[in-house]
Design a protein around this motif. Structure first.
Motif, PDB file in Angstrom:
ATOM      1  N   LEU A   1      14.860  14.374 -21.178  1.00  0.00           N
ATOM      2  CA  LEU A   1      14.054  13.175 -21.823  1.00  0.00           C
ATOM      3  C   LEU A   1      12.949  13.598 -22.093  1.00  0.00           C
ATOM      4  CD1 LEU A   1      15.704   9.972 -20.371  1.00  0.00           C
ATOM      5  CD2 LEU A   1      16.335  10.890 -22.214  1.00  0.00           C
ATOM      6  N   GLY A   2      12.222  14.510 -22.043  1.00  0.00           N
ATOM      7  CA  GLY A   2      10.999  15.134 -22.167  1.00  0.00           C
ATOM      8  C   GLY A   2      10.329  15.432 -23.632  1.00  0.00           C
ATOM      9  N   VAL A   3      11.092  15.758 -24.682  1.00  0.00           N
ATOM     10  CA  VAL A   3      10.884  15.896 -25.771  1.00  0.00           C
ATOM     11  C   VAL A   3       9.918  15.805 -26.387  1.00  0.00           C
ATOM     12  CG1 VAL A   3      12.134  16.318 -28.071  1.00  0.00           C
ATOM     13  CG2 VAL A   3      13.630  15.696 -26.601  1.00  0.00           C
ATOM     14  N   GLU A   4       9.031  14.347 -26.429  1.00  0.00           N
ATOM     15  CA  GLU A   4       8.489  14.165 -26.477  1.00  0.00           C
ATOM     16  C   GLU A   4       7.089  14.779 -26.404  1.00  0.00           C
ATOM     17  OE1 GLU A   4       7.651  11.410 -29.392  1.00  0.00           O
ATOM     18  OE2 GLU A   4       5.509  10.929 -28.898  1.00  0.00           O
ATOM     19  N   GLY A   5       7.186  15.212 -24.769  1.00  0.00           N
ATOM     20  CA  GLY A   5       5.502  15.485 -24.361  1.00  0.00           C
ATOM     21  C   GLY A   5       5.921  16.940 -24.126  1.00  0.00           C
ATOM     22  N   MET A   6       6.749  17.673 -24.376  1.00  0.00           N
ATOM     23  CA  MET A   6       7.075  18.807 -25.033  1.00  0.00           C
ATOM     24  C   MET A   6       6.259  19.486 -26.223  1.00  0.00           C
ATOM     25  SD  MET A   6      10.132  20.457 -23.225  1.00  0.00           S
ATOM     26  CE  MET A   6      11.897  19.506 -24.770  1.00  0.00           C
ATOM     27  N   MET A   7       7.183  18.472 -27.412  1.00  0.00           N
ATOM     28  CA  MET A   7       5.839  18.806 -28.532  1.00  0.00           C
ATOM     29  C   MET A   7       4.813  18.292 -28.609  1.00  0.00           C
ATOM     30  SD  MET A   7       8.825  15.880 -31.292  1.00  0.00           S
ATOM     31  CE  MET A   7       8.337  16.335 -32.610  1.00  0.00           C
ATOM     32  N   ILE A   8       4.156  17.252 -28.021  1.00  0.00           N
ATOM     33  CA  ILE A   8       2.693  17.093 -28.153  1.00  0.00           C
ATOM     34  C   ILE A   8       2.598  18.549 -26.957  1.00  0.00           C
ATOM     35  CG2 ILE A   8       2.028  15.638 -25.989  1.00  0.00           C
ATOM     36  CD1 ILE A   8       0.676  14.082 -28.985  1.00  0.00           C
ATOM     37  N   ILE A   9       2.626  18.604 -26.588  1.00  0.00           N
ATOM     38  CA  ILE A   9       2.187  20.221 -25.552  1.00  0.00           C
ATOM     39  C   ILE A   9       2.007  21.333 -27.010  1.00  0.00           C
ATOM     40  CG2 ILE A   9       2.934  21.651 -24.157  1.00  0.00           C
ATOM     41  CD1 ILE A   9       0.962  20.460 -22.599  1.00  0.00           C
ATOM     42  N   GLY A  10       3.894  21.586 -27.510  1.00  0.00           N
ATOM     43  CA  GLY A  10       3.257  22.261 -28.621  1.00  0.00           C
ATOM     44  C   GLY A  10       2.510  22.104 -29.776  1.00  0.00           C
ATOM     45  N   ALA A  11       1.909  21.079 -30.091  1.00  0.00           N
ATOM     46  CA  ALA A  11       1.793  20.128 -31.618  1.00  0.00           C
ATOM     47  C   ALA A  11      -0.020  21.035 -31.599  1.00  0.00           C
ATOM     48  CB  ALA A  11       1.495  19.279 -31.384  1.00  0.00           C
TER      49      ALA A  11
ATOM     50  N   GLY B   1       5.872  25.124 -24.943  1.00  0.00           N
ATOM     51  CA  GLY B   1       6.820  23.969 -24.991  1.00  0.00           C
ATOM     52  C   GLY B   1       8.064  24.490 -23.503  1.00  0.00           C
ATOM     53  N   ALA B   2       8.372  25.820 -24.182  1.00  0.00           N
ATOM     54  CA  ALA B   2       9.048  26.255 -23.057  1.00  0.00           C
ATOM     55  C   ALA B   2       8.753  26.063 -21.364  1.00  0.00           C
ATOM     56  CB  ALA B   2       9.205  27.450 -23.661  1.00  0.00           C
ATOM     57  N   ALA B   3       7.500  26.668 -21.340  1.00  0.00           N
ATOM     58  CA  ALA B   3       6.910  26.605 -20.019  1.00  0.00           C
ATOM     59  C   ALA B   3       6.927  24.753 -19.686  1.00  0.00           C
ATOM     60  CB  ALA B   3       5.069  27.187 -20.253  1.00  0.00           C
ATOM     61  N   LEU B   4       6.637  24.290 -20.327  1.00  0.00           N
ATOM     62  CA  LEU B   4       6.613  22.766 -19.742  1.00  0.00           C
ATOM     63  C   LEU B   4       8.230  22.695 -19.167  1.00  0.00           C
ATOM     64  CD1 LEU B   4       4.728  20.184 -19.365  1.00  0.00           C
ATOM     65  CD2 LEU B   4       5.669  19.743 -21.885  1.00  0.00           C
ATOM     66  N   ALA B   5       8.837  23.077 -20.337  1.00  0.00           N
ATOM     67  CA  ALA B   5      10.402  22.953 -20.241  1.00  0.00           C
ATOM     68  C   ALA B   5      10.723  23.360 -18.669  1.00  0.00           C
ATOM     69  CB  ALA B   5      11.478  22.781 -21.103  1.00  0.00           C
ATOM     70  N   LEU B   6       9.984  24.381 -18.510  1.00  0.00           N
ATOM     71  CA  LEU B   6      10.512  25.490 -17.246  1.00  0.00           C
ATOM     72  C   LEU B   6      10.385  24.257 -15.891  1.00  0.00           C
ATOM     73  CD1 LEU B   6      10.860  28.848 -18.435  1.00  0.00           C
ATOM     74  CD2 LEU B   6      12.479  27.302 -17.219  1.00  0.00           C
ATOM     75  N   VAL B   7       9.564  23.709 -16.225  1.00  0.00           N
ATOM     76  CA  VAL B   7       8.662  22.449 -15.674  1.00  0.00           C
ATOM     77  C   VAL B   7      10.106  21.946 -14.965  1.00  0.00           C
ATOM     78  CG1 VAL B   7       6.731  21.185 -13.911  1.00  0.00           C
ATOM     79  CG2 VAL B   7       6.451  23.074 -15.696  1.00  0.00           C
TER      80      VAL B   7
ATOM     81  N   GLY C   1      12.738  23.494 -24.774  1.00  0.00           N
ATOM     82  CA  GLY C   1      11.563  23.058 -24.947  1.00  0.00           C
ATOM     83  C   GLY C   1      10.617  24.026 -25.609  1.00  0.00           C
ATOM     84  N   ALA C   2      10.996  25.667 -26.242  1.00  0.00           N
ATOM     85  CA  ALA C   2      10.534  26.241 -27.383  1.00  0.00           C
ATOM     86  C   ALA C   2      10.588  25.725 -28.565  1.00  0.00           C
ATOM     87  CB  ALA C   2      10.935  27.544 -27.421  1.00  0.00           C
ATOM     88  N   MET C   3      11.505  24.491 -28.892  1.00  0.00           N
ATOM     89  CA  MET C   3      12.307  24.288 -30.265  1.00  0.00           C
ATOM     90  C   MET C   3      11.098  23.037 -30.572  1.00  0.00           C
ATOM     91  SD  MET C   3      15.311  25.228 -31.403  1.00  0.00           S
ATOM     92  CE  MET C   3      15.841  25.056 -32.330  1.00  0.00           C
ATOM     93  N   ALA C   4      10.695  22.577 -29.521  1.00  0.00           N
ATOM     94  CA  ALA C   4      10.181  21.420 -29.373  1.00  0.00           C
ATOM     95  C   ALA C   4       9.169  21.408 -29.626  1.00  0.00           C
ATOM     96  CB  ALA C   4      10.340  20.513 -27.940  1.00  0.00           C
ATOM     97  N   GLY C   5       8.428  22.156 -28.921  1.00  0.00           N
ATOM     98  CA  GLY C   5       7.168  22.893 -29.440  1.00  0.00           C
ATOM     99  C   GLY C   5       6.948  23.325 -30.760  1.00  0.00           C
ATOM    100  N   MET C   6       7.805  24.140 -31.501  1.00  0.00           N
ATOM    101  CA  MET C   6       7.680  24.509 -32.501  1.00  0.00           C
ATOM    102  C   MET C   6       7.766  23.271 -33.140  1.00  0.00           C
ATOM    103  SD  MET C   6       9.946  27.725 -33.241  1.00  0.00           S
ATOM    104  CE  MET C   6      11.219  27.699 -32.285  1.00  0.00           C
ATOM    105  N   GLY C   7       8.541  22.192 -32.949  1.00  0.00           N
ATOM    106  CA  GLY C   7       8.080  21.067 -33.882  1.00  0.00           C
ATOM    107  C   GLY C   7       7.410  20.405 -34.017  1.00  0.00           C
TER     108      GLY C   7
END
Lengths: 358, 360
Positions: free
Chosen positions: B39-49, B73-79, B198-204
């Motif tokens: 459910l952390g997509v929002e968090g991964m997106m903003i980190i990517g942003a 994004g991937a790094a945060l997702a791996l957490v 996470g990587a894709m959310a980050g790119m978004g």
């Protein structure tokens, strides 16, 4: 072992004693609730500048806290109560949607002073305050009317509350005055802060012919788009110069610092009482940002003249003859609108097309 | 009155506005296909942003920015992956925490980047073709990230449909115990899927801060991560449908903004939708040569009724209803999901959100 009940009792007692034991030498605790992040470079940013001004002015005499990005609604009530329970003496709630939550919490904490921005309901311990932003919008509308070449001004509006409707009307009347062909295209985004949506709204307005954009939302997204597309825009709440060095014509800046310092002083002195403050260009709560040199000199001069006259009380943004959108008479020749009508404004003036969402 | 919406410009802006959702939703779909609910997509997106923005500004290269966003994004997702897959923390709670952590961390990193202008992102410019009427602005004048996103979606679809690894990933999402028994490393596969999501959310997120708004402001994702989660459900975990869902969710917003400005009542849109539904039902019934169903007749009748109302009375339906529509559709899918029989029909991974433990 500490049971949950004893723990609760202990924290409540601590909170109560913190509230009751306010002596003169204790720092006054001032809390702030913001609707957006302090880094929005608009509304919440300027309120936070006011908070920082308090800290600078009073030093060790005060202690400030803020909660940012608090949604308007049930969450707000929780956040406000949290600040009240934590022993804050003065709490500023800085968005229209916090009105009812503020009143609800204020009733439960009669010793805490509350200040609600842009609302109209007061209690003995709840003051209201706001800027007469519409005065600033009269000046900006005047500039916009001169600067548009397509005669289409785009307006990004947040929520259909009197504050926003008043801004649209005052800007329109001023633009119409100098450019009878001007047309306003208004888009409601139903949010105070959503840079993506604000940018989309700006793009849509530009695609439909707007070459000057005004906004009543909190982020500089529209300014960024205006810069990119080579059209004009105005700073809203803060100057926003850095987001659109070429696009920015001028801005309305909310300067809360003097008021915040004043009210904190009143709490320290024990002279605080509930009141309503609605200050405009005159007292400096609404500031007009520096004019861009893209504005012709004579327009700069006439805009400055309007600002000066409003500040001196010689001119009013809403001066008749003005009809309502449906053609019915509102203000007779030379008549000016009273504050009551302005505070409850829920209609467009004649000439604005489209339906006002209710 | 210039009450005209140019359909070409409209669709072009829908494609541009929906792109962050395409990235984030398809990424989350991969994660969910492996049986993990993040459910952390929002968090991964903003980190990517912010990571994308900061890198693009410092290096002057938007492409490096996108790369950095994917890595962040991937790094945060791996957490999240470490907490949920190795330490077996609750996925829902960890995902929510990830969003809050991401928002806070991004605000912190972003402090020096407010009011900074990012380097412009290259657009596809094919001279003649980009200038063609209609197809030019519609298809050949977008940001490179848009085409990259489309290619990525196609690759992901092919990967999940045709490759053995893709099949393994889906198997892990359907029944992790069986996959484990077959000798697949469930945890490793899930960690990979989490990182890709996470990587894709980050790119978004990077698309948002470098292309759509071009600026950094705190909290600028403003809930699009949550919308991406809804889109995965709406798209019933099928790649193309998820992409279509992203265009629909993004498109509705753009459409209603444009309709407001052009002063068009959305009732016409309802009439159009009803008409299309009626036509499709009719065509289907012709093909299967079944007798005219009451459904079909009812649909045509409603279309006629709505059409005549729209002609006679210009009633305006508040655009908020338009905004609600995709969410109502999502709720319907969720309702269908709660009935176990339908669950298989709508393609939800059977192990979604369930904890896997090797000894379990």
């Amino acid at each position: 072992m500490i049971s949950r009940r004893t723990l609760l009792a202990a924290t409540t007692a601590a909170a109560l004693s913190a509230g009751a034991g306010l002596a003169q030498d204790d720092p006054v605790k001032v809390g702030f609730i913001y609707v957006g992040p302090i880094g929005d470079f608009g509304w919440s940013y300027e309120h936070d500048q006011g908070r920082l001004a308090i800290e600078e002015h009073f030093g060790d005499q005060v202690e400030t806290t803020y909660l940012e990005s608090v949604p308007e609604g049930p969450d707000a009530e929780r956040a406000i109560r949290q600040l009240a329970q934590a022993g804050h003496d003065l709490i500023f709630t800085t968005s229209f949607g916090y009105m009812n939550p503020t009143l609800k919490v204020a009733e439960q904490f009669p010793d805490v002073k509350f200040e609600h921005a842009t609302g109209f309901k007061r209690l003995d311990n709840v003051s209201t305050y706001s800027g007469r932003f519409y005065e600033g919008r009269t000046v900006l509308g005047h500039i916009a009317g001169h600067m548009t070449e397509t005669n289409t001004i785009g307006y990004i509006a947040s929520f259909p509350i009197p504050e926003v409707v008043r801004g649209i009307n005052s800007a329109y009347l001023a633009a119409k005055e100098v450019n009878p062909d001007v047309e306003f295209k208004i888009v409601w985004v139903n949010t105070w802060f959503d840079p993506g949506k604000e940018a989309d709204a700006a793009n849509a307005l530009i695609e439909q012919g707007a070459d000057v954009i005004m906004q009543h939302t909190d982020s500089p997204a529209a300014m960024t788009i205006a810069e990119e597309k080579g059209i004009y825009a105005f700073g809203q709440a803060s100057d926003m110069m850095e987001f659109g060095p070429n696009a920015r014509l001028s801005s309305i800046i909310d300067n809360w610092a003097p008021y915040y310092i004043d009210r904190t002083q009143a709490v320290i002195d024990g002279t605080w009482e509930s009141k309503d403050t609605w200050d405009g260009i005159g007292p400096g709560m609404t500031e007009i940002g520096e004019f861009s040199d893209k504005i012709p000199a004579e327009v700069q001069a006439s805009a400055q003249e309007i600002a000066d006259k409003i500040a001196a009380g010689e001119m009013h943004s809403f001066t008749g003859p003005v009809n309502k959108q449906d053609g019915s008479a509102w203000l007779a020749e030379g008549e000016t609108a009273d504050d009551g009508t302005l505070l409850g404004m829920n209609f467009y003036v004649e000439g604005i097309s489209g339906e006002l969402p209710q | 009155m210039a009450n005209n919406i140019s359909p070409v410009l409209l669709f072009a802006s829908i494609i541009a506005a929906a792109q962050p959702l395409v990235f984030a939703a398809v990424g989350e779909m991969i994660t969910e296909k492996s049986g993990v609910l993040n459910l952390g997509v929002e968090g991964m997106m903003i980190i990517g942003a912010i990571a994308g923005f900061a890198t693009a500004v410092t290096t002057g290269s938007p492409l490096l920015g996108v790369l950095a966003a994917a890595i962040a994004g991937a790094a945060l997702a791996l957490v999240f992956g470490f907490l949920t897959q190795v330490l077996l923390a609750n996925q829902v709670a960890t995902g929510l925490a990830l969003t809050m952590f991401g928002l806070g961390l991004a605000a912190l990193i972003g402090q020096p980047f407010s009011g900074v202008k990012p380097p412009p992102f290259p657009k596809l410019d094919l001279a003649v073709i980009s200038d063609l009427p209609v197809v030019g602005p519609l298809l050949f004048n977008h940001n490179l990230m848009v085409y990259f996103g489309l290619v990525l979606v196609a690759l992901i679809w092919a990967f999940l449909t045709f490759t053995r690894t893709g099949l393994t990933l889906r198997a892990v999402g359907e029944d992790h115990d069986a996959a484990h028994a077959l000798g697949y490393n469930v945890i490793l596969i899930r960690l990979t899927a989490i990182a890709v999501g996470g990587a894709m959310a980050g790119m978004g997120g990077a698309y948002l801060s470098l292309v759509r708004v071009p600026q950094w402001t705190e909290g600028m994702t403003a809930g699009s991560g949550w919308i991406a989660l809804a889109i995965v459900v709406f798209g019933t975990w099928r790649t193309w449908r998820v992409m279509l869902g992203a265009y629909l969710f993004g498109g509705v917003t753009i459409l209603q903004l444009n309709m407001q400005i052009a002063d068009i009542t959305p009732l016409w849109l309802v009439v159009l939708a009803l008409f299309l539904a009626a036509v499709s039902v009719t065509v289907r019934s012709f093909r299967s040569s079944a007798p005219a169903s009451p459904w079909m007749i009812g649909l045509w009748f409603t279309t006629l009724l709505a059409g005549s109302i729209a002609i006679r009375h210009p009633v305006s339906i508040p655009t908020e209803y338009l905004n609600m529509a995709p969410y109502i559709a999502t709720i319907l899918v969720l309702v269908a999901m709660s009935a176990d029989k339908l669950r298989a029909n709508i393609n939800a991974p059977a192990s979604l959100g369930r904890v896997f433990h090797r000894t379990g």
